[in-house]
Scaffold this motif. Structure first.
Motif, PDB file in Angstrom:
ATOM      1  N   ARG A  51       0.818  -1.229   0.000  1.00 31.44           N
ATOM      2  CA  ARG A  51       0.000   0.000   0.000  1.00 31.44           C
ATOM      3  C   ARG A  51       0.844   1.269   0.000  1.00 31.44           C
ATOM      4  NH1 ARG A  51      -5.124  -1.811  -1.026  1.00 31.44           N
ATOM      5  NH2 ARG A  51      -5.497  -3.658   0.215  1.00 31.44           N
ATOM      6  N   TRP A  52       2.119   1.181  -0.358  1.00 28.55           N
ATOM      7  CA  TRP A  52       3.019   2.324  -0.259  1.00 28.55           C
ATOM      8  C   TRP A  52       2.541   3.516  -1.091  1.00 28.55           C
ATOM      9  CZ3 TRP A  52       5.921   4.227   3.146  1.00 28.55           C
ATOM     10  CH2 TRP A  52       6.901   5.175   2.858  1.00 28.55           C
ATOM     11  N   ALA A  53       2.027   3.288  -2.260  1.00 24.68           N
ATOM     12  CA  ALA A  53       1.559   4.392  -3.106  1.00 24.68           C
ATOM     13  C   ALA A  53       0.420   5.144  -2.419  1.00 24.68           C
ATOM     14  CB  ALA A  53       1.104   3.868  -4.463  1.00 24.68           C
ATOM     15  N   GLU A  54      -0.491   4.419  -1.750  1.00 20.86           N
ATOM     16  CA  GLU A  54      -1.597   5.062  -1.025  1.00 20.86           C
ATOM     17  C   GLU A  54      -1.095   5.812   0.199  1.00 20.86           C
ATOM     18  OE1 GLU A  54      -4.682   2.390   0.240  1.00 20.86           O
ATOM     19  OE2 GLU A  54      -4.428   1.198  -1.576  1.00 20.86           O
ATOM     20  N   ALA A  56       2.100   6.841   1.047  1.00 14.32           N
ATOM     21  CA  ALA A  56       3.099   7.885   0.846  1.00 14.32           C
ATOM     22  C   ALA A  56       2.683   8.944  -0.160  1.00 14.32           C
ATOM     23  CB  ALA A  56       4.412   7.250   0.401  1.00 14.32           C
ATOM     24  N   PRO A  58       2.014   9.913  -4.522  1.00 17.33           N
ATOM     25  CA  PRO A  58       2.719   9.648  -5.779  1.00 17.33           C
ATOM     26  C   PRO A  58       4.170  10.132  -5.801  1.00 17.33           C
ATOM     27  CG  PRO A  58       0.967  11.255  -6.113  1.00 17.33           C
ATOM     28  CD  PRO A  58       0.852  10.759  -4.709  1.00 17.33           C
ATOM     29  N   HIS A  61       6.244   7.818  -3.575  1.00 20.16           N
ATOM     30  CA  HIS A  61       6.257   6.486  -4.188  1.00 20.16           C
ATOM     31  C   HIS A  61       7.259   6.428  -5.328  1.00 20.16           C
ATOM     32  CE1 HIS A  61       4.666   3.337  -6.963  1.00 20.16           C
ATOM     33  NE2 HIS A  61       4.722   2.655  -5.835  1.00 20.16           N
ATOM     34  N   GLN A  65      11.258   3.541  -1.643  1.00 22.40           N
ATOM     35  CA  GLN A  65      10.735   2.179  -1.610  1.00 22.40           C
ATOM     36  C   GLN A  65      11.020   1.603  -0.220  1.00 22.40           C
ATOM     37  OE1 GLN A  65      11.852  -0.147  -4.960  1.00 22.40           O
ATOM     38  NE2 GLN A  65      11.542  -2.065  -3.891  1.00 22.40           N
ATOM     39  N   ARG A 125      11.884   0.359 -10.170  1.00 22.91           N
ATOM     40  CA  ARG A 125      10.665  -0.433 -10.067  1.00 22.91           C
ATOM     41  C   ARG A 125      10.667  -1.462 -11.175  1.00 22.91           C
ATOM     42  NH1 ARG A 125       8.851   1.238  -5.503  1.00 22.91           N
ATOM     43  NH2 ARG A 125       8.620   3.435  -5.228  1.00 22.91           N
ATOM     44  N   SER A 130       3.646  -1.970 -10.096  1.00 24.13           N
ATOM     45  CA  SER A 130       2.804  -0.880  -9.702  1.00 24.13           C
ATOM     46  C   SER A 130       3.600   0.388  -9.704  1.00 24.13           C
ATOM     47  CB  SER A 130       2.220  -1.123  -8.328  1.00 24.13           C
ATOM     48  OG  SER A 130       3.293  -1.308  -7.423  1.00 24.13           O
ATOM     49  N   SER A 132       4.521   4.308 -10.295  1.00 25.56           N
ATOM     50  CA  SER A 132       3.829   5.567 -10.109  1.00 25.56           C
ATOM     51  C   SER A 132       3.527   6.110 -11.489  1.00 25.56           C
ATOM     52  CB  SER A 132       4.704   6.545  -9.327  1.00 25.56           C
ATOM     53  OG  SER A 132       5.875   6.832 -10.049  1.00 25.56           O
TER      54      SER A 132
END
Length: 179
Positions: A51-54, A56, A58, A61, A65, A125, A130, A132
C-alpha cells in the motif's frame, strides 16, 4: 442412451472444473506465492509495501521504496522502517520523515513505525509493476512554416521511408520543444 456431451471415458461424479491444473484466479495464487516473503518480512511490512503508493503519495512512491522493519527489543509495536531513497531526494525525505511516520501510523491506527532509516540508492521499479504514474508530457507546439521548411530541407537526402519518418518525428519534437 448416453449423453453425447460427456466423453465416453469420463468417470461418474468427475467434475473437469475441479482438476488439479485448472486455471485459478490470480489472487488465489498470489497469496500462496507471496506468503514466504511476507512471513520473512512481517505482516506490517507487507502491508506497507503493498500500500506504499496510497500511504506515501505519488511523489514519495516515485522516489522511495520501503525495505524492512527493524524491531528493537522491548519496543513493542514501534519499529524503524528502512527506506530506499534516491540520492537526489534524500535530504527532502529527511525533513519529511516525521510527517511520513505520522502518515504510516495513521494508516495502521497504532504506532507501527517510530522512525525512518534512509538508505540512499537508485530506486528502480520492476517493469509492469505498480509504477507511479509518469509525469504528464507537455504536447509539442505546432511548427511554424520556417521550421517545417528547415526540417524538410534537413530530411531531403534521406531515402529510406522508415528512417525518414523516425527522423521527421524526432525533428518535430525537437523543433516543437525549443522556444
Amino acid at each position: 442412451m448416453a449423453d453425447e456431451s460427456t466423453p465416453k471415458n469420463a468417470k461418474p461424479g468427475h467434475d473437469p472444473a475441479k482438476r488439479a491444473n485448472a486455471p485459478r484466479a490470480l489472487g488465489v495464487a498470489l497469496g500462496r506465492l507471496t506468503r514466504p516473503v511476507f512471513k520473512q518480512r512481517g505482516v506490517a511490512l507487507a502491508e506497507i509495501i503493498s500500500r506504499w503508493a496510497e500511504i506515501a503519495g505519488p511523489l514519495l512512491h516515485a522516489e522511495t521504496q520501503p525495505e524492512k522493519l527493524i524491531y528493537a527489543s522491548g519496543a513493542g509495536h514501534a519499529a524503524t522502517l528502512e527506506i530506499m531513497v534516491s540520492p537526489a531526494f534524500a535530504l527532502e525525505l529527511q525533513h519529511l520523515a516525521p510527517l511520513i511516520v505520522e502518515k504510516i501510523n495513521g494508516y495502521f491506527g497504532y504506532r507501527a513505525v517510530e522512525k525512518l532509516r534512509l538508505r540512499q540508492m537508485p530506486v528502480s521499479r520492476p517493469a509492469g509493476g505498480s509504477e507511479s504514474p509518469a509525469a504528464p508530457r507537455r504536447p509539442a507546439r505546432p511548427l511554424s512554416g520556417d521550421e517545417q521548411a528547415r526540417l524538410a530541407a534537413l530530411l531531403e537526402g534521406v531515402e529510406d521511408k522508415a528512417l525518414r519518418q523516425a527522423l521527421e518525428k524526432l525533428g518535430r519534437s525537437l523543433f516543437g520543444a525549443s522556444r
